[in-house]
Motif scaffolding. Sequence first.
Motif, PDB file in Angstrom:
ATOM      1  N   GLY A 171      52.667  35.575  39.898  1.00 39.12           N
ATOM      2  CA  GLY A 171      54.069  35.956  40.022  1.00 39.12           C
ATOM      3  C   GLY A 171      54.888  35.541  38.812  1.00 39.12           C
ATOM      4  N   LEU A 172      54.655  34.335  38.301  1.00 37.38           N
ATOM      5  CA  LEU A 172      55.370  33.883  37.109  1.00 37.38           C
ATOM      6  C   LEU A 172      55.040  34.772  35.909  1.00 37.38           C
ATOM      7  N   LEU A 173      53.756  35.098  35.753  1.00 37.70           N
ATOM      8  CA  LEU A 173      53.364  35.948  34.633  1.00 37.70           C
ATOM      9  C   LEU A 173      53.935  37.354  34.781  1.00 37.70           C
ATOM     10  N   ASP A 174      53.899  37.894  35.997  1.00 39.90           N
ATOM     11  CA  ASP A 174      54.437  39.237  36.217  1.00 39.90           C
ATOM     12  C   ASP A 174      55.912  39.319  35.845  1.00 39.90           C
ATOM     13  N   ASP A 175      56.647  38.253  36.130  1.00 42.17           N
ATOM     14  CA  ASP A 175      58.092  38.233  35.863  1.00 42.17           C
ATOM     15  C   ASP A 175      58.435  37.767  34.457  1.00 42.17           C
ATOM     16  N   GLY A 176      57.426  37.414  33.676  1.00 47.63           N
ATOM     17  CA  GLY A 176      57.679  36.952  32.315  1.00 47.63           C
ATOM     18  C   GLY A 176      58.247  35.548  32.248  1.00 47.63           C
ATOM     19  N   LEU A 177      58.010  34.744  33.272  1.00 44.92           N
ATOM     20  CA  LEU A 177      58.513  33.373  33.298  1.00 44.92           C
ATOM     21  C   LEU A 177      57.450  32.416  32.776  1.00 44.92           C
ATOM     22  N   PRO A 178      57.850  31.308  32.148  1.00 46.54           N
ATOM     23  CA  PRO A 178      56.865  30.380  31.579  1.00 46.54           C
ATOM     24  C   PRO A 178      56.106  29.623  32.661  1.00 46.54           C
ATOM     25  N   LEU A 179      54.843  29.343  32.388  1.00 48.16           N
ATOM     26  CA  LEU A 179      54.070  28.482  33.269  1.00 48.16           C
ATOM     27  C   LEU A 179      54.450  27.036  32.977  1.00 48.16           C
ATOM     28  N   PRO A 180      54.684  26.222  34.004  1.00 52.84           N
ATOM     29  CA  PRO A 180      55.125  24.834  33.763  1.00 52.84           C
ATOM     30  C   PRO A 180      54.057  24.037  33.032  1.00 52.84           C
ATOM     31  N   GLU A 181      54.474  23.255  32.052  1.00 56.52           N
ATOM     32  CA  GLU A 181      53.524  22.506  31.229  1.00 56.52           C
ATOM     33  C   GLU A 181      52.796  21.440  32.029  1.00 56.52           C
ATOM     34  N   TRP A 182      53.440  20.914  33.086  1.00 54.73           N
ATOM     35  CA  TRP A 182      52.752  19.911  33.890  1.00 54.73           C
ATOM     36  C   TRP A 182      51.528  20.496  34.583  1.00 54.73           C
ATOM     37  N   HIS A 183      51.504  21.824  34.718  1.00 50.71           N
ATOM     38  CA  HIS A 183      50.404  22.477  35.427  1.00 50.71           C
ATOM     39  C   HIS A 183      49.409  23.162  34.496  1.00 50.71           C
ATOM     40  N   THR A 184      49.874  23.711  33.373  1.00 54.91           N
ATOM     41  CA  THR A 184      49.034  24.520  32.496  1.00 54.91           C
ATOM     42  C   THR A 184      49.191  24.053  31.054  1.00 54.91           C
ATOM     43  N   PRO A 185      48.097  23.721  30.358  1.00 55.43           N
ATOM     44  CA  PRO A 185      48.200  23.351  28.941  1.00 55.43           C
ATOM     45  C   PRO A 185      48.859  24.473  28.139  1.00 55.43           C
ATOM     46  N   PRO A 186      49.677  24.133  27.165  1.00 55.25           N
ATOM     47  CA  PRO A 186      50.388  25.173  26.396  1.00 55.25           C
ATOM     48  C   PRO A 186      49.471  26.224  25.785  1.00 55.25           C
ATOM     49  N   ALA A 187      48.303  25.819  25.274  1.00 56.60           N
ATOM     50  CA  ALA A 187      47.405  26.794  24.655  1.00 56.60           C
ATOM     51  C   ALA A 187      46.886  27.798  25.674  1.00 56.60           C
ATOM     52  N   VAL A 188      46.594  27.327  26.868  1.00 57.67           N
ATOM     53  CA  VAL A 188      46.141  28.233  27.929  1.00 57.67           C
ATOM     54  C   VAL A 188      47.290  29.143  28.355  1.00 57.67           C
ATOM     55  N   ALA A 189      48.493  28.580  28.485  1.00 58.08           N
ATOM     56  CA  ALA A 189      49.658  29.380  28.869  1.00 58.08           C
ATOM     57  C   ALA A 189      49.929  30.486  27.854  1.00 58.08           C
ATOM     58  N   ARG A 190      49.790  30.166  26.571  1.00 56.14           N
ATOM     59  CA  ARG A 190      50.022  31.182  25.530  1.00 56.14           C
ATOM     60  C   ARG A 190      48.998  32.307  25.654  1.00 56.14           C
ATOM     61  N   GLU A 191      47.742  31.944  25.886  1.00 56.63           N
ATOM     62  CA  GLU A 191      46.708  32.964  25.999  1.00 56.63           C
ATOM     63  C   GLU A 191      46.908  33.820  27.237  1.00 56.63           C
ATOM     64  N   LEU A 192      47.287  33.190  28.340  1.00 53.89           N
ATOM     65  CA  LEU A 192      47.547  33.948  29.563  1.00 53.89           C
ATOM     66  C   LEU A 192      48.724  34.904  29.384  1.00 53.89           C
ATOM     67  N   THR A 193      49.774  34.434  28.742  1.00 53.39           N
ATOM     68  CA  THR A 193      50.948  35.274  28.516  1.00 53.39           C
ATOM     69  C   THR A 193      50.609  36.457  27.625  1.00 53.39           C
ATOM     70  N   ARG A 194      49.751  36.215  26.628  1.00 54.20           N
ATOM     71  CA  ARG A 194      49.342  37.303  25.736  1.00 54.20           C
ATOM     72  C   ARG A 194      48.427  38.296  26.451  1.00 54.20           C
ATOM     73  N   SER A 195      47.542  37.771  27.298  1.00 60.39           N
ATOM     74  CA  SER A 195      46.568  38.624  27.968  1.00 60.39           C
ATOM     75  C   SER A 195      47.141  39.313  29.203  1.00 60.39           C
ATOM     76  N   ARG A 196      48.124  38.670  29.813  1.00 56.73           N
ATOM     77  CA  ARG A 196      48.739  39.249  31.020  1.00 56.73           C
ATOM     78  C   ARG A 196      50.253  39.263  30.827  1.00 56.73           C
ATOM     79  N   PRO A 197      50.755  40.194  30.034  1.00 59.41           N
ATOM     80  CA  PRO A 197      52.198  40.236  29.757  1.00 59.41           C
ATOM     81  C   PRO A 197      52.973  40.593  31.016  1.00 59.41           C
ATOM     82  N   PRO A 198      54.287  40.445  30.979  1.00 61.82           N
ATOM     83  CA  PRO A 198      55.101  40.851  32.135  1.00 61.82           C
ATOM     84  C   PRO A 198      54.859  42.311  32.488  1.00 61.82           C
ATOM     85  N   ARG A 199      55.085  42.637  33.736  1.00 63.39           N
ATOM     86  CA  ARG A 199      54.786  43.991  34.193  1.00 63.39           C
ATOM     87  C   ARG A 199      55.535  45.060  33.412  1.00 63.39           C
TER      88      ARG A 199
END
Length: 505
Positions: free
Chosen positions: A295-323
Amino acid sequence: MSERSERVVSDEALRGAPSWTPNPTELSDLELLLSGAYAPLGGFLGRDDLRSVAATARLGDGRPWPLPVKLEVPAGMLDGIDVADRPPLLLTDPEGAPVARLDVTEVWPAREGWVGVAGPVTRTGDGGRAPFARLRVPTERVHGLITAPRVLGFFADRPLHRPQLAQLNHAARQLNAQLLVLVPVGAPGPDGLTAEALVRCVLAARDRMHDPIIVAVPLVDRGNEITDALVRAKVAAAYGVTHLLGTPGAMTGAGPRVLIPRELVYDSRDGQWRDRDEVPERFERIALTDEEIAGLLDDGLPLPEWHTPPAVARELTRSRPPRRQRGLVLFFTGFSGSGKSTVARGVADALLETGERSLTVLDGDVVRRELSAGLGFSKADRDLNIRRIGWVAAEVARHGGLAVACPIAPYASARATVRRMAVAAGADFVLVYVATPLEVCEQRDRKGLYARARAGQLTGMTGIDDPYEVPTDAELVLDTSAGTIEDAVGEVLAYLADEGWINPR
């Protein structure tokens, strides 16, 4: 002679040998056989072994084995061969490049028009190339990288966030084990990620693990949870895993010991992940669910750093952009005359007016003329027509475009194939069933097709002498007899806006 042709005939035994491109599941099995991941198997199973596996989950000699590793080829391909001579069969990838030779030891009737083939396989040629080839390594090479008596294995079938990383590192420390991460790449990853995107996400978390060995394995799900778990355990054992994390019940007999990962929670006092009983409730945060992450990725919202390492979050955002930026296949299906093309065209026109999405329209009649000329209306030709539409639509969506397709698409299996193509391309898929009653479609009969079919002048007419399989998986159902075309167009646009693929109207 081309370079590829020279490589094919460089083995004299293969000169003039028949060749065959296995289906995707068989190609996956082939790569696992060639890499040693299916040890002790060295080739495709014969009829007696296949019967024994189906009945007892054991090979004919009594050794446990969880699934049939089989190959089928068209009947007639091997006519006249003498299996006593172990004649070769060249196996190729979808592009026709050689992958392996199979020395045929047995041939038997399998199903109508097909025969089963058994025999050992050996790698040949340069086919079978794929992204991250450096991670698709044989078991012997992995064995050479192992430096500890204990090896903790883990199948990373989804991106690794901090909770999973904490569980992995905790288990590895407790065992004093080397970590082997196996990434399944035989099918798309979860939540619309391609297999390649999944590998990139896992690599992005590499520095959060202690000296891991990362291997890509072409596993495909068989649709049976127990079988899939048993296969994973066999593959893990072949790579040298002594302890397997997170797959309870996955192994019978000798093999990796199965460990259940401990539940850890985030301690907001110092940012560490600990056992739940070590963290006061007011300071704990539990892991986000897959649905919350999506849901966060679909809406283009950042993944919280306490939960997801920044490098993984960047890759996820690039691979699964907002809808609003992600590729989408919008697939209309329904009887001829149902209004699906008119509604699809209205949706496309509205989106072209806003200019917010790159758009391609694949109308059934236009596709028949430009892409599928020469095809008839048999089931095989209809399925091929839909596959062609699906392939083009998926390629449009792969690059962030919105593909609007509106064929009749009467068969559920063909529609499911198009959905799989879109998902494999990392795109989304929306099925719109235009459920206008057949009698209304006949009354409209703009092309005169129904009248001709009723008069016996036309055969293969969907709804008359050819079936239409009503979708049970449609995201949206419309009936153009219950309202205007403008109403139907508005309903589709509202759905796309509500789900985030376009801007609100």
